[in-house]
Design a protein around this motif. Structure first.
Motif, PDB file in Angstrom:
ATOM      1  N   THR A  13       0.848  -1.185   0.000  1.00  0.00           N
ATOM      2  CA  THR A  13       0.000   0.000   0.000  1.00  0.00           C
ATOM      3  C   THR A  13       0.886   1.238   0.000  1.00  0.00           C
ATOM      4  O   THR A  13       2.055   1.191   0.385  1.00  0.00           O
ATOM      5  N   GLU A  49      -3.796   2.486  -2.809  1.00  0.00           N
ATOM      6  CA  GLU A  49      -3.674   3.829  -2.211  1.00  0.00           C
ATOM      7  C   GLU A  49      -2.389   4.517  -2.703  1.00  0.00           C
ATOM      8  O   GLU A  49      -1.580   5.018  -1.921  1.00  0.00           O
ATOM      9  N   LYS A  51      -1.500   8.106  -1.640  1.00  0.00           N
ATOM     10  CA  LYS A  51      -1.080   8.384  -0.258  1.00  0.00           C
ATOM     11  C   LYS A  51       0.431   8.279  -0.061  1.00  0.00           C
ATOM     12  O   LYS A  51       0.934   8.569   1.017  1.00  0.00           O
TER      13      LYS A  51
END
Length: 308
Positions: free
Chosen positions: A147, A188, A191
């Protein structure tokens, strides 16, 4: 005797013949009963670079050839990828082609042209971007998932660590090096910090990781495809802003993405009804004993038999 030096690099798949040995940790005033396991290698053999695809039977090969002879083979493969997700036909076809990969070329002048395909999906929350990543991971023979928030630049490429017992510096491969000849799924993606995102620029284009830290100079192979999913700038797609502003990713990164999909959540009554019918149909026509979804013809035949 240093005869096994530089026979393998981090990320390579090797078969090692050696002696299993338990080494006591360096004494720091106290000793405990925990011993460090090590392998004193006598022979190192590199395995094939491609990921293991398993064994195929004669019937499997016949079915593969029969499927390849059909005209709509791409449509069938796309429909078989994540059948529980309604729609996204173009994205599924693109992911099937990404799993198959292209043809890499090594020119006579030493130039390497990558054959791996990179894909980025940007869209509203709740449009099954993460589920598509999970479906690709389940199909790929070698896949590494991470992630954007839980990964750093050195975690994706490579890190230099120091052994607590011997004090020697060693190189530890990151996610992209471990996924050599495989697939990396990054969820993600928006991010991720900018400094960490810069670290994967070289991997996505040159498909190598160059390390020059703590007296260690080497280049590691990271020949992998990248499948990333991200949300727009303000969480959901704003139609009043331009596409570039909504994506909010640097151009140097977007230029390395071969496929860019903008997935929108068109909140209309007709689309919601189709999605609801698909979800309900998944539960109605599921074979509980085998754990598979029935086709429409099998489902109607079962309903007719139940009515009788």
């Amino acid at each position: 005797e240093d005869d096994l030096v530089d026979l393998a690099k981090p990320g390579d798949r090797v078969a090692i013949a050696g002696v299993f040995k338990a080494v006591a940790p360096r004494a720091m005033g106290t000793l405990n009963g925990t011993l460090k396991a090590s392998l004193v290698g006598n022979h190192v053999r590199q395995l094939r670079t491609d990921a293991s695809l398993g064994s195929f039977t004669t019937d499997d090969i016949k079915n593969i050839r029969a499927l390849g002879a059909e005209e709509d083979v791409l449509e069938q493969l796309a429909a078989s990828l994540a059948p529980s997700i309604w729609g996204h036909d173009d994205i599924k076809r693109a992911l099937v082609l990404l799993l198959l990969g292209g043809r890499e070329r090594n020119l006579e002048n030493g130039t390497h042209l990558r054959g791996d395909i990179n894909c980025l999906m940007v869209g509203d929350p709740g449009v099954a971007k993460s589920q598509l990543l999970r479906a690709v991971m389940n199909v790929a023979p070698l896949a590494v998932s991470t992630t954007g928030r839980g990964s750093s630049g050195v975690g994706l490429t490579a890190a230099v660590t120091q052994d607590s017992d011997t004090g020697e510096r060693r190189l530890e491969a990151g996610a992209m090096v471990l996924a050599d000849r495989g697939l990396v799924c990054i969820d993600e993606f928006d991010k991720m910090n900018d400094n960490d995102r810069v670290a994967i620029h070289e991997v996505m284009e040159q498909q190598t990781v160059t390390i020059a830290k703590a007296g260690i100079h080497c280049s590691l192979n990271a020949r992998c495809s990248v499948v990333a999913a991200a949300n727009p700038l303000y969480g959901s797609y704003d139609h009043s802003l331009s596409v570039t502003r909504n994506i909010n990713l640097p151009d140097s990164l977007l230029s390395r993405m071969d496929l860019l999909f903008i997935v929108l959540d068109n909140m209309t009554a007709e689309r919601d009804r189709l999605v609801a019918d698909h979800v309900i149909g998944q539960h109605r026509f599921r074979d509980a004993s085998a754990g598979v979804n029935l086709t429409d013809e099998q489902a109607w035949r079962r309903e007719e038999e139940g009515g009788r």
